[in-house]
Design an enzyme around this catalytic site. Structure first.
Site, short mmCIF file in Angstrom:
data_model
loop_
_atom_site.label_atom_id
_atom_site.label_comp_id
_atom_site.label_asym_id
_atom_site.label_seq_id
_atom_site.Cartn_x
_atom_site.Cartn_y
_atom_site.Cartn_z
N HIS A 1 -4.39 -4.98 -1.63
CA HIS A 1 -4.01 -3.66 -1.13
C HIS A 1 -5.19 -2.68 -1.19
O HIS A 1 -5.30 -1.80 -0.34
CB HIS A 1 -2.86 -3.09 -1.96
CG HIS A 1 -1.53 -3.69 -1.66
ND1 HIS A 1 -0.74 -3.26 -0.61
CD2 HIS A 1 -0.82 -4.68 -2.27
CE1 HIS A 1 0.39 -3.95 -0.58
NE2 HIS A 1 0.36 -4.82 -1.59
N GLU B 1 5.74 -13.53 -2.49
CA GLU B 1 6.41 -12.26 -2.21
C GLU B 1 6.74 -12.19 -0.73
O GLU B 1 5.85 -12.09 0.10
CB GLU B 1 5.50 -11.08 -2.60
CG GLU B 1 5.20 -11.03 -4.08
CD GLU B 1 4.21 -9.93 -4.45
OE1 GLU B 1 4.10 -9.61 -5.65
OE2 GLU B 1 3.55 -9.38 -3.54
N ARG C 1 -3.95 0.76 -1.67
CA ARG C 1 -3.66 1.07 -3.07
C ARG C 1 -4.97 1.35 -3.80
O ARG C 1 -5.82 0.45 -3.91
CB ARG C 1 -2.94 -0.11 -3.73
CG ARG C 1 -2.58 0.07 -5.20
CD ARG C 1 -1.90 -1.19 -5.74
NE ARG C 1 -0.72 -1.52 -4.95
CZ ARG C 1 -0.08 -2.69 -5.01
NH1 ARG C 1 -0.52 -3.65 -5.82
NH2 ARG C 1 0.99 -2.90 -4.26
N ASP D 1 3.20 -3.93 2.10
CA ASP D 1 4.51 -4.40 1.64
C ASP D 1 5.53 -3.76 2.57
O ASP D 1 5.51 -2.53 2.76
CB ASP D 1 4.78 -3.94 0.20
CG ASP D 1 3.84 -4.58 -0.81
OD1 ASP D 1 3.23 -5.62 -0.49
OD2 ASP D 1 3.71 -4.03 -1.92
N HIS E 1 5.06 -9.17 1.40
CA HIS E 1 3.63 -8.89 1.28
C HIS E 1 2.85 -9.63 2.38
O HIS E 1 2.90 -10.85 2.47
CB HIS E 1 3.17 -9.37 -0.12
CG HIS E 1 1.72 -9.21 -0.40
ND1 HIS E 1 1.25 -8.35 -1.38
CD2 HIS E 1 0.62 -9.82 0.11
CE1 HIS E 1 -0.06 -8.44 -1.44
NE2 HIS E 1 -0.48 -9.33 -0.54
#
Length: 213
Positions: free
Chosen positions: A127, A192, A82, A134, A195
């Site tokens: 990320h 999460e 990301r 994910d 993740h």
């Protein structure tokens, strides 16, 4: 963010690849390149619906895919690398007035700013180091996603590992995912279920900012 020379960052970028090129057989749906995410529109830095990661990440994901297949599952990726300016986009979005467009689906019981306070979104995301993903499981026979007791980026306690309020089947599916990912060298994130970060990631102190294109 640690200071990195331009030369070292440019050299490291060569270690980033499209996951599907090195880990074949893994499905993907890069949510932040689409309108189907908590911001309600494509996110800065996601110029193509592809998932990018380090070569080390891809090797570990290939092992996870093989292990998943022995259980009758496949892997579906929602996000990998990301860009930092995508994270900056999340920060700006969190400061805008609430319009309710994605709240009921993604953050029904918290406000936008609380996403950061409660650890669902980070100003410096793992990320951006290139070795976090994910993902979820799908049933190989039917092609359907397996029930997990909540969708991607549901920022709520029900998304935590060990959460109350999900069915036994959903809990087992989460455990299947966690077991195979940890066996293949990943660390879970307790808030999460989707993740995972590669243990021993190659760039633990560098947050990259090149676009996915």
């Amino acid at each position: 963010m640690p200071v990195e020379s331009v030369e070292s960052v440019e050299s490291a970028k060569g270690d980033f690849v499209f996951v599907d090129e090195l880990a074949s057989g893994i499905r993907w749906d890069a949510k932040y390149a689409t309108w189907d995410n908590f911001t309600g529109k494509p996110v800065d830095g996601y110029l193509a619906n592809r998932v990018v990661g380090t070569r080390a990440l891809c090797a570990a994901l290939a092992r996870a895919r093989e292990k998943a297949e022995t259980l009758g599952f496949g892997l579906l990726l929602w996000d990998g690398y990301r860009p930092q300016h995508a994270v900056d986009c999340f920060l700006r979005w969190s400061q805008q007035p609430e319009d309710g467009r994605t709240k009921s689906r993604h953050y029904p019981r918290i406000g936008r700013a609380e996403m950061f306070e409660k650890g669902y979104v980070a100003a410096r995301s793992g990320h951006s180091r290139g070795s976090t993903v994910d993902l979820t499981l799908y049933d190989v026979a039917s092609g359907e996603l397996v029930p997990m007791g909540g969708d991607h980026d549901l920022m709520d306690a029900i998304s935590h590992h060990g959460a109350q309020g999900i069915t036994p089947a959903e809990a087992r599916n989460r455990q299947h995912l966690r077991s195979l990912m940890e066996t293949c060298g990943f660390r879970a994130y307790e808030r999460e279920w989707w993740h995972y970060t590669l243990a021993g990631e190659p760039y633990p102190d560098t947050y990259f900012d090149f676009p996915i294109a």
